[in-house]
Structure formats: C-alpha cells, structure tokens
Design a protein around this motif. Structure first.
Motif, PDB file in Angstrom:
ATOM      1  N   LEU A 263     197.423 -41.709 106.028  1.00 49.52           N
ATOM      2  CA  LEU A 263     196.834 -40.380 106.024  1.00 49.52           C
ATOM      3  C   LEU A 263     197.446 -39.538 107.127  1.00 49.52           C
ATOM      4  O   LEU A 263     197.977 -40.065 108.099  1.00 49.52           O
ATOM      5  CB  LEU A 263     195.324 -40.451 106.211  1.00 49.52           C
ATOM      6  CG  LEU A 263     194.527 -41.152 105.105  1.00 49.52           C
ATOM      7  CD1 LEU A 263     193.089 -41.352 105.541  1.00 49.52           C
ATOM      8  CD2 LEU A 263     194.570 -40.328 103.817  1.00 49.52           C
ATOM      9  N   SER A 264     197.366 -38.240 106.989  1.00 52.49           N
ATOM     10  CA  SER A 264     197.863 -37.344 108.035  1.00 52.49           C
ATOM     11  C   SER A 264     196.723 -36.505 108.559  1.00 52.49           C
ATOM     12  O   SER A 264     195.738 -36.261 107.853  1.00 52.49           O
ATOM     13  CB  SER A 264     198.958 -36.413 107.468  1.00 52.49           C
ATOM     14  OG  SER A 264     198.406 -35.539 106.498  1.00 52.49           O
ATOM     15  N   PRO A 265     196.800 -36.074 109.825  1.00 51.41           N
ATOM     16  CA  PRO A 265     195.725 -35.252 110.400  1.00 51.41           C
ATOM     17  C   PRO A 265     195.456 -33.984 109.603  1.00 51.41           C
ATOM     18  O   PRO A 265     194.360 -33.470 109.604  1.00 51.41           O
ATOM     19  CB  PRO A 265     196.232 -34.922 111.806  1.00 51.41           C
ATOM     20  CG  PRO A 265     197.208 -36.021 112.115  1.00 51.41           C
ATOM     21  CD  PRO A 265     197.835 -36.381 110.809  1.00 51.41           C
ATOM     22  N   GLY A 266     196.480 -33.488 108.907  1.00 50.44           N
ATOM     23  CA  GLY A 266     196.286 -32.271 108.140  1.00 50.44           C
ATOM     24  C   GLY A 266     195.434 -32.430 106.901  1.00 50.44           C
ATOM     25  O   GLY A 266     195.004 -31.466 106.293  1.00 50.44           O
TER      26      GLY A 266
ATOM     27  N   GLN B 190     189.036 -42.687 104.600  1.00 51.85           N
ATOM     28  CA  GLN B 190     188.717 -41.333 104.130  1.00 51.85           C
ATOM     29  C   GLN B 190     187.516 -40.778 104.880  1.00 51.85           C
ATOM     30  O   GLN B 190     187.491 -39.604 105.263  1.00 51.85           O
ATOM     31  CB  GLN B 190     188.432 -41.360 102.625  1.00 51.85           C
ATOM     32  CG  GLN B 190     189.616 -41.718 101.745  1.00 51.85           C
ATOM     33  CD  GLN B 190     190.598 -40.553 101.582  1.00 51.85           C
ATOM     34  OE1 GLN B 190     190.522 -39.562 102.291  1.00 51.85           O
ATOM     35  NE2 GLN B 190     191.527 -40.693 100.638  1.00 51.85           N
ATOM     36  N   GLN B 191     186.509 -41.631 105.123  1.00 51.32           N
ATOM     37  CA  GLN B 191     185.334 -41.190 105.863  1.00 51.32           C
ATOM     38  C   GLN B 191     185.714 -40.819 107.311  1.00 51.32           C
ATOM     39  O   GLN B 191     185.209 -39.842 107.867  1.00 51.32           O
ATOM     40  CB  GLN B 191     184.274 -42.294 105.867  1.00 51.32           C
ATOM     41  CG  GLN B 191     183.630 -42.540 104.515  1.00 51.32           C
ATOM     42  CD  GLN B 191     182.731 -43.761 104.524  1.00 51.32           C
ATOM     43  OE1 GLN B 191     182.295 -44.218 105.572  1.00 51.32           O
ATOM     44  NE2 GLN B 191     182.449 -44.290 103.344  1.00 51.32           N
ATOM     45  N   PHE B 192     186.616 -41.622 107.896  1.00 52.68           N
ATOM     46  CA  PHE B 192     187.072 -41.341 109.256  1.00 52.68           C
ATOM     47  C   PHE B 192     187.745 -39.970 109.310  1.00 52.68           C
ATOM     48  O   PHE B 192     187.473 -39.159 110.196  1.00 52.68           O
ATOM     49  CB  PHE B 192     188.037 -42.438 109.717  1.00 52.68           C
ATOM     50  CG  PHE B 192     188.736 -42.136 111.010  1.00 52.68           C
ATOM     51  CD1 PHE B 192     188.034 -41.982 112.184  1.00 52.68           C
ATOM     52  CD2 PHE B 192     190.128 -42.012 111.054  1.00 52.68           C
ATOM     53  CE1 PHE B 192     188.683 -41.706 113.389  1.00 52.68           C
ATOM     54  CE2 PHE B 192     190.786 -41.735 112.247  1.00 52.68           C
ATOM     55  CZ  PHE B 192     190.056 -41.586 113.413  1.00 52.68           C
ATOM     56  N   ARG B 193     188.625 -39.706 108.333  1.00 56.81           N
ATOM     57  CA  ARG B 193     189.300 -38.412 108.315  1.00 56.81           C
ATOM     58  C   ARG B 193     188.295 -37.273 108.111  1.00 56.81           C
ATOM     59  O   ARG B 193     188.417 -36.205 108.715  1.00 56.81           O
ATOM     60  CB  ARG B 193     190.363 -38.374 107.216  1.00 56.81           C
ATOM     61  CG  ARG B 193     191.178 -37.077 107.237  1.00 56.81           C
ATOM     62  CD  ARG B 193     192.266 -37.068 106.191  1.00 56.81           C
ATOM     63  NE  ARG B 193     191.719 -37.109 104.838  1.00 56.81           N
ATOM     64  CZ  ARG B 193     192.451 -37.105 103.736  1.00 56.81           C
ATOM     65  NH1 ARG B 193     193.777 -37.097 103.831  1.00 56.81           N
ATOM     66  NH2 ARG B 193     191.902 -37.135 102.543  1.00 56.81           N
ATOM     67  N   ASN B 194     187.285 -37.507 107.272  1.00 54.23           N
ATOM     68  CA  ASN B 194     186.280 -36.470 107.034  1.00 54.23           C
ATOM     69  C   ASN B 194     185.469 -36.165 108.297  1.00 54.23           C
ATOM     70  O   ASN B 194     185.149 -35.001 108.576  1.00 54.23           O
ATOM     71  CB  ASN B 194     185.337 -36.896 105.901  1.00 54.23           C
ATOM     72  CG  ASN B 194     186.032 -36.917 104.552  1.00 54.23           C
ATOM     73  OD1 ASN B 194     187.073 -36.283 104.372  1.00 54.23           O
ATOM     74  ND2 ASN B 194     185.476 -37.660 103.599  1.00 54.23           N
ATOM     75  N   VAL B 195     185.137 -37.219 109.054  1.00 59.65           N
ATOM     76  CA  VAL B 195     184.402 -37.023 110.299  1.00 59.65           C
ATOM     77  C   VAL B 195     185.259 -36.230 111.288  1.00 59.65           C
ATOM     78  O   VAL B 195     184.780 -35.320 111.963  1.00 59.65           O
ATOM     79  CB  VAL B 195     183.976 -38.375 110.911  1.00 59.65           C
ATOM     80  CG1 VAL B 195     183.455 -38.187 112.340  1.00 59.65           C
ATOM     81  CG2 VAL B 195     182.897 -39.021 110.046  1.00 59.65           C
ATOM     82  N   LEU B 196     186.548 -36.583 111.361  1.00 56.31           N
ATOM     83  CA  LEU B 196     187.451 -35.829 112.238  1.00 56.31           C
ATOM     84  C   LEU B 196     187.488 -34.356 111.846  1.00 56.31           C
ATOM     85  O   LEU B 196     187.416 -33.462 112.698  1.00 56.31           O
ATOM     86  CB  LEU B 196     188.864 -36.408 112.169  1.00 56.31           C
ATOM     87  CG  LEU B 196     189.170 -37.685 112.939  1.00 56.31           C
ATOM     88  CD1 LEU B 196     190.606 -38.130 112.660  1.00 56.31           C
ATOM     89  CD2 LEU B 196     188.974 -37.492 114.438  1.00 56.31           C
TER      90      LEU B 196
ATOM     91  N   LEU C  71     195.660 -43.812 114.042  1.00 55.26           N
ATOM     92  CA  LEU C  71     194.806 -44.537 113.102  1.00 55.26           C
ATOM     93  C   LEU C  71     194.936 -43.956 111.696  1.00 55.26           C
ATOM     94  O   LEU C  71     194.960 -44.704 110.706  1.00 55.26           O
ATOM     95  CB  LEU C  71     193.352 -44.486 113.562  1.00 55.26           C
ATOM     96  CG  LEU C  71     192.371 -45.402 112.808  1.00 55.26           C
ATOM     97  CD1 LEU C  71     192.863 -46.847 112.814  1.00 55.26           C
ATOM     98  CD2 LEU C  71     190.985 -45.313 113.430  1.00 55.26           C
ATOM     99  N   LEU C  72     195.057 -42.650 111.591  1.00 62.48           N
ATOM    100  CA  LEU C  72     195.269 -42.040 110.270  1.00 62.48           C
ATOM    101  C   LEU C  72     196.599 -42.495 109.678  1.00 62.48           C
ATOM    102  O   LEU C  72     196.685 -42.809 108.481  1.00 62.48           O
ATOM    103  CB  LEU C  72     195.241 -40.513 110.379  1.00 62.48           C
ATOM    104  CG  LEU C  72     193.873 -39.864 110.625  1.00 62.48           C
ATOM    105  CD1 LEU C  72     194.036 -38.381 110.909  1.00 62.48           C
ATOM    106  CD2 LEU C  72     192.940 -40.075 109.439  1.00 62.48           C
TER     107      LEU C  72
END
Length: 341
Positions: A334-337, A246-252, A328-329
């Motif tokens: 997880l999805s990029p969206g 979740q943190q990775f997606r938030n940084v993205l 990675l998502l």
C-alpha cells in the motif's frame, strides 16, 4: 462515546490523540506504551535572570540646578516612591525618557554655564545607553509579561485555535521598537508600550509548548505501535493488502491525516507566527548585550535551549511516525496516498 464526542471538537487535541491511538492499538493488535512524562519546562525564576544596574550619580543638589530642563520632572518622578518601586517596564520607560530628554538638557546646562553638571549628565546618559540592552532584557523577554506568555495552561481545551493570537502583532511591534531603541532612537509612547506588553501577556506561548509536549509523547507512542509490527509479527506476509492493512491505512487517513495533521497545521502556523518575532527579539538583544559586555543569564540560556529542543523533538517525532507508517504500508503493498496495487 466520550472519545468520539471529544474528537468532534477540532480543538480537542488530547481527545484526538486518545481516539487515534486506541484505534491504532486495535488495528495493529498491540498495547499502547507511553514514555514517562519528562520534567515540565518552566520559565526561569525572577531572581535567576535579574539584571544589576549602576546607581545614579546625580544627587539632589544637581537635580535642583536643572531648573530649565524637562528632564528635571522625569528624575523627580523616578525618585518618587512610585518610581523607585516600579516594575521593570516602568524603569525601561524612565530610561528611554531620560535618554530622550538628556540631549536638550545638556545643551541648556552648557548655555547656563553649568559645564560641570552638563559633563556629569553626559556621563549618566552614556551609562544609561550602555545599560539599555540589559534594561530591555529585564523589561521584555525576562519580564512578567513574557513569563505569563510562556506559562503552560492547565489544559488545552481551546488549543489549537484558528483565531489570531493577539500576541503575534504585539511581538512584531515590540521587535520593531527594540530595534529602534538599540539603534539610538528612543522615541516611544508609554501607553502604547504598556498596552503591547499586556497583549504579549495574553499570548499562547505556553499553550504551544504544552501542545508540542503532548504531540511528542503521543507520536512516540504511535511510533512504538507501528514499529512493533514492522520488527515483530508482520502485518502482511507478502506485499498485498490484508483487511488489517486496509484498516490501518483507513485509520491513518481518517484520524491521523484527517484530524491530527489538521491540528498540527494550526499549531505550526501559530508557532511560526510567534517564533519569527521572538527569535529576532532574542538574537538582536543578545548581540547588543554582548557588544556592551553584558552577559545573558545562564538560566535564560538554559531555558532557551530546552525550549528549542522541545520544539525540535516534536518535529522529529512527527517525521519518524510518518516514516514508520510508510514502511508498514509498503510492507503490505500500500502507499500513503491511498492507492493499492
């Protein structure tokens, strides 16, 4: 704190990358590894792209016999100390003026019975027309103004900017003029030409190249971080999001999409505005030179190839980063969206 202050400025490209990579490194628990800096792209040296031109075949006695021609004053100015030592743009302006005035002068010489001199002047005009593509090359894309245009700045403090680059409109004007001159319409306004070259000189071609060099290097560093988690210790052992995922997606979302891609959008707009004119200028001029058996200097072709590769590498690096981030998502469900299952 300094990093955050830098990122608050939307033109702080280096600071934005430093912030994004440091956050990515912490979230993915991997060290940042950058490729060594490659050779800086430099515009060719003047002597490596210089053109040679045939000497004038009109001597002082011939000149004196052109008493009724406006061309006489033009030749006098060209043969003055100032004219002989003028820069390439001044020599281009002389040749355009010569070609414009030669037709009328040839007819006046014929009317005066000076058929021999009229024939000699016709040969001189024909030679200048043949050499005009080389003259435009020397004064334009190989000239001092374009050299300054492509010069990389010491830093990217004010780049990218949402403001209009003055060289975009100037390059469009130059392209239109070049097209007309090559087609045999040599009308021009000397002050307009020099002013336009001055606006090209102030353009941000060098800033574009420096920014894309930076983007390529940092995108590759980000891709290494992500690839290490894809091919090494998994970020998620099953396709469901962990707190790190979740943190990775938030940084993205907040740093890459929210900041860096916004800057990339400005850079792409700038790149399109510049290259749509520069590419046309180069392609049309190279075709005209080839038609007259005039070779484009190899040093310029090498520079053009390197410039094209630099910009293409930035695009490829961006695409690879996005692809790896999506992989990675997906590994974590997880999805990029931003929608988790």
């Amino acid at each position: 704190m300094l990093i955050l202050q830098g990122c608050s400025d939307t033109s702080g490209l280096e600071a934005s990358w430093q912030d994004y990579l440091s956050r990515l490194s912490r979230v993915l628990d991997r060290d940042i590894s950058r490729d060594p800096s490659g050779e800086v792209l430099h515009f060719p040296r003047t002597r490596d792209i210089a053109m040679t031109f045939a000497p004038s075949n009109i001597d002082i006695l011939d000149f004196l016999r052109m008493r009724r021609c406006a061309l006489r004053e033009t030749i006098a100015q060209r043969n003055s100390i100032l004219g002989r030592h003028g820069d390439e743009s001044a020599k281009l302006l002389f040749d355009l003026r010569f070609l414009n005035e030669a037709r009328e002068c040839i007819q006046l010489l014929k009317d005066d019975g000076n058929d021999s001199l009229a024939s000699q002047l016709s040969d001189a005009a024909r030679l200048k027309q043949q050499e005009l593509p080389k003259r435009i090359f020397a004064a334009g894309i190989a000239g001092d103004e374009f050299r300054e245009f492509w010069k990389m700045p010491p830093d990217l403090r004010d780049y990218p900017s949402s403001g209009e680059d003055p060289s975009i409109a100037a390059l469009a004007r130059w392209q239109r003029w070049q097209q007309r001159w090559l087609a045999g319409n040599w009308e021009h306004d000397a002050n307009d030409v020099l002013t336009t070259l001055g606006h090209i000189r102030m353009g941000g071609g060098g800033s574009l190249l420096k920014a894309e060099e930076l983007n390529t290097r940092e995108l590759r560093a980000a891709a290494k971080l992500i690839d290490q988690r894809i091919s090494g210790r998994a970020l998620c052992l099953k396709p469901s999001p962990t707190s790190s995922a979740q943190q990775f997606r938030n940084v993205l979302g907040s740093r890459f999409i929210g900041v860096i891609q916004q800057q990339a959008s400005l850079i792409n707009q700038h790149k399109y505005g510049l290259l749509k004119n520069i590419d046309t200028i180069e392609n049309e001029l190279f075709s005209a030179m080839a038609a007259q058996d005039a070779e484009v200097p190899q040093a310029y072709l090498n520079w053009l190839s390197q410039r094209t590769a630099l910009l293409a590498n930035a695009t490829k690096a961006h695409q690879r980063h996005v692809k790896l981030a999506g992989e990675l998502l997906s590994q974590c469900g997880l999805s990029p969206g931003g929608n988790s299952p």
